[in-house]
Design an enzyme around this catalytic site. Structure first.
Site, PDB file in Angstrom:
ATOM      1  CG  HIS A 123      -1.920   0.968   1.380  1.00  0.00           C
ATOM      2  ND1 HIS A 123      -1.675   2.244   1.817  1.00  0.00           N
ATOM      3  CD2 HIS A 123      -3.251   0.905   1.139  1.00  0.00           C
ATOM      4  CE1 HIS A 123      -2.814   2.919   1.831  1.00  0.00           C
ATOM      5  NE2 HIS A 123      -3.785   2.135   1.427  1.00  0.00           N
ATOM      6  CG  ASP A 200       0.419  -2.549   6.205  1.00  0.00           C
ATOM      7  OD1 ASP A 200      -0.566  -2.740   6.934  1.00  0.00           O
ATOM      8  OD2 ASP A 200       0.376  -1.862   5.166  1.00  0.00           O
ATOM      9  CD  GLN A 203      -6.963  -4.476   3.948  1.00  0.00           C
ATOM     10  OE1 GLN A 203      -7.903  -5.209   4.280  1.00  0.00           O
ATOM     11  NE2 GLN A 203      -7.150  -3.217   3.609  1.00  0.00           N
ATOM     12  CE  LYS A 226      -7.374  -0.209   6.263  1.00  0.00           C
ATOM     13  NZ  LYS A 226      -8.077   0.182   5.038  1.00  0.00           N
ATOM     14  CB  CYS A 364      -3.695   3.362  -1.627  1.00  0.00           C
ATOM     15  SG  CYS A 364      -4.853   4.679  -1.364  1.00  0.00           S
TER      16      CYS A 364
HETATM   17  N1  PMP Z   1      -1.834  -0.808   4.592  1.00  0.00           N
HETATM   18  C1  PMP Z   1      -2.775  -1.532   3.973  1.00  0.00           C
HETATM   19  C2  PMP Z   1      -2.422  -2.886   3.446  1.00  0.00           C
HETATM   20  C3  PMP Z   1      -4.056  -1.000   3.824  1.00  0.00           C
HETATM   21  O1  PMP Z   1      -4.992  -1.708   3.200  1.00  0.00           O
HETATM   22  C4  PMP Z   1      -4.338   0.288   4.347  1.00  0.00           C
HETATM   23  C5  PMP Z   1      -5.717   0.913   4.200  1.00  0.00           C
HETATM   24  N2  PMP Z   1      -6.287   0.798   2.953  1.00  0.00           N
HETATM   25  C6  PMP Z   1      -3.324   0.971   4.988  1.00  0.00           C
HETATM   26  C7  PMP Z   1      -2.097   0.399   5.105  1.00  0.00           C
HETATM   27  C8  PMP Z   1      -3.546   2.336   5.570  1.00  0.00           C
HETATM   28  O2  PMP Z   1      -4.445   2.269   6.615  1.00  0.00           O
HETATM   29  P1  PMP Z   1      -5.004   3.622   7.273  1.00  0.00           P
HETATM   30  O3  PMP Z   1      -5.536   4.441   6.146  1.00  0.00           O
HETATM   31  O4  PMP Z   1      -6.072   3.142   8.197  1.00  0.00           O
HETATM   32  O5  PMP Z   1      -3.864   4.278   7.977  1.00  0.00           O
END
Ligand code: PMP
Length: 407
Positions: A123, A200, A203, A226, A364
């Site tokens: 991401h 990270d 997910q 999430k 993203c």
């Molecule tokens: N890493 C991953 C794999 C994600 O899917 C996301 C959110 N789409 C993020 C990081 C960022 O999370 P947040 O916007 O809640 O900080």
């Protein structure tokens, strides 16, 4: 134990909503999940009944709010099985957690010429913070690729590692491909070279049991929103030795021991990393969300969502012209797809008119799009309250859109 889906759906008032006269089918859970009543109640009751700034107050309400915040820290500790509660740092989310490590670890542990390994499926929030670090330290980013199915090419990891490698930062589960990465194996390889690993977990945490000690990760990040919790609160787990070794990220109240114009000394863990008034209502509501998940059982959730994924994969693969982006054998409950030449925005917009919420675009993760030479995908992502009936509605919706474009 089987999931009592009807009972669970009752806990989420928004699921009763109608969109354009159709029942809402919410399949955008990888972006954010809906909230059960108990989480919203915790927020409301927190502000109505238990609101005072924490830590510094001698009065009753302040102590009660402090107790709630610190007890939430213990709930998170137990949920991800950390050794100590002070290894849990509350952040605004995964993004802020990764930025914290990129900055504090980066400036203290990296020199010009050092290298950080990430993967091709990250991401943006696990790419850009390292690029910001490049403005301070001239580090090099090395990228572990994935194959056609979206499986990380772990056999190439050793080739990327050398004496300059300072950290490996990797997603547990890809938000675009759904691939579940073998983080335990990655940690073993990294540690055999004395390299720490940041995972990270944005997910993975909502969908699979997390045991940071068993994984032996050095840093682990996830977001509250999430996992049925509120927005604006998340977690950075760090091994004590690393959190002790790296400097504060932000300066301000709470994170200090003593301040004078000549010199400031920093507070102990975890407060050293929590400058300013923390989101103590958010942390408390996050704890409610984690307790909610634990009551249902994260193993039960994982099992149920896996069944949904299999059902959806079978069902959608019958659609003429569908192409799945991400076909790892080890997948979390999300499906990224394209149908024929239909633009993902067209698909998403028409599905929306049918009451079906999916996400479209690059999610993203632009490097993933580049690897497949596409602009974007349509992504349906599941949570514990989704049903096979909703997947049928999705499949029928996609068929309908496909027919319109075939004409
Ligand atoms: N890493 C991953 C794999 C994600 O899917 C996301 C959110 N789409 C993020 C990081 C960022 O999370 P947040 O916007 O809640 O900080």
């Amino acid at each position: 134990m089987a999931i009592d889906i009807e009972k669970i759906r009752q806990d989420f008032p928004i699921l009763k909503k109608e969109i354009y006269g159709k029942h809402l089918v919410y399949l955008d859970n990888a972006a954010t999940t809906q909230k059960p009543r108990c989480v919203v109640d915790t927020i409301v009751n927190g502000y109505y009944d238990c609101n005072a700034n924490i830590h510094r107050g001698v009065h009753f309400l302040s102590q009660q709010a402090t107790e709630a915040h610190e007890s939430a820290r213990k709930t998170v500790q137990q949920f991800i099985h950390a050794q100590h509660a002070h290894e849990i740092i509350f952040t605004r989310g995964t993004t802020e957690a990764i930025n914290l490590v990129a900055h504090s670890f980066g400036i203290s542990q990296c020199n010009d010429g050092d290298e950080i390994i990430i993967s091709q499926m990250e991401h943006h929030s696990n790419i850009v913070p390292w690029q910001l670090l490049q403005q301070i330290r001239n580090i090099r980013l090395r990228v572990l690729p994935f194959d056609k199915k979206g499986v990380l090419q772990i056999d190439q990891l050793e080739n990327l590692i050398n004496e300059k490698t300072k950290l490996i930062a990797i997603a547990h589960v890809s938000n675009t491909l759904g691939s579940i990465n073998p983080v335990k194996q990655i940690v073993q390889i990294a540690h055999s070279h004395n390299i720490p690993v940041l995972v990270d977990g944005a997910q993975s945490t909502p969908h699979t049991p997390i045991d940071v000690q068993d994984l032996d990760v050095d840093f682990f990040a996830f977001s509250g929103h999430k996992i049925y919790g509120p927005t604006g609160i998340g977690v950075l787990y760090g091994k004590e030795k690393w959190l002790e070794a790296i400097p504060p990220y932000q300066g301000g109240g709470e994170m200090i021991q003593k301040v004078s114009f000549e010199k400031t000394t920093f507070n102990e863990l975890p407060f050293k990393f929590e400058a300013g008034t923390p989101d103590y209502i958010g942390s408390t509501a996050l704890a409610t969300a984690l307790n909610y998940v634990s009551e249902i059982g994260i193993d039960n959730i994982a099992h149920y969502e896996h069944e949904l994924l299999q059902y959806a994969t079978n069902k959608l693969s019958q659609i003429e012209g569908i192409r799945f982006i991400g076909e790892s054998e080890h997948k979390s409950g999300l499906i990224s797809f394209l149908v024929g030449n239909i633009h993902p925005y067209d698909m998403g917009t028409i599905l929306d008119k049918l009451g079906i919420a999916v996400r479209t675009g690059h999610h993203c993760a632009e490097p993933v799009m580049k690897a497949f030479d596409i602009e974007g995908t349509v992504r349906a992502s599941f949570a514990l309250y989704n049903t096979t009936e909703e997947i049928d509605i999705l499949a029928a919706g996609i068929e309908r859109v496909a027919k319109m474009f075939r004409r």
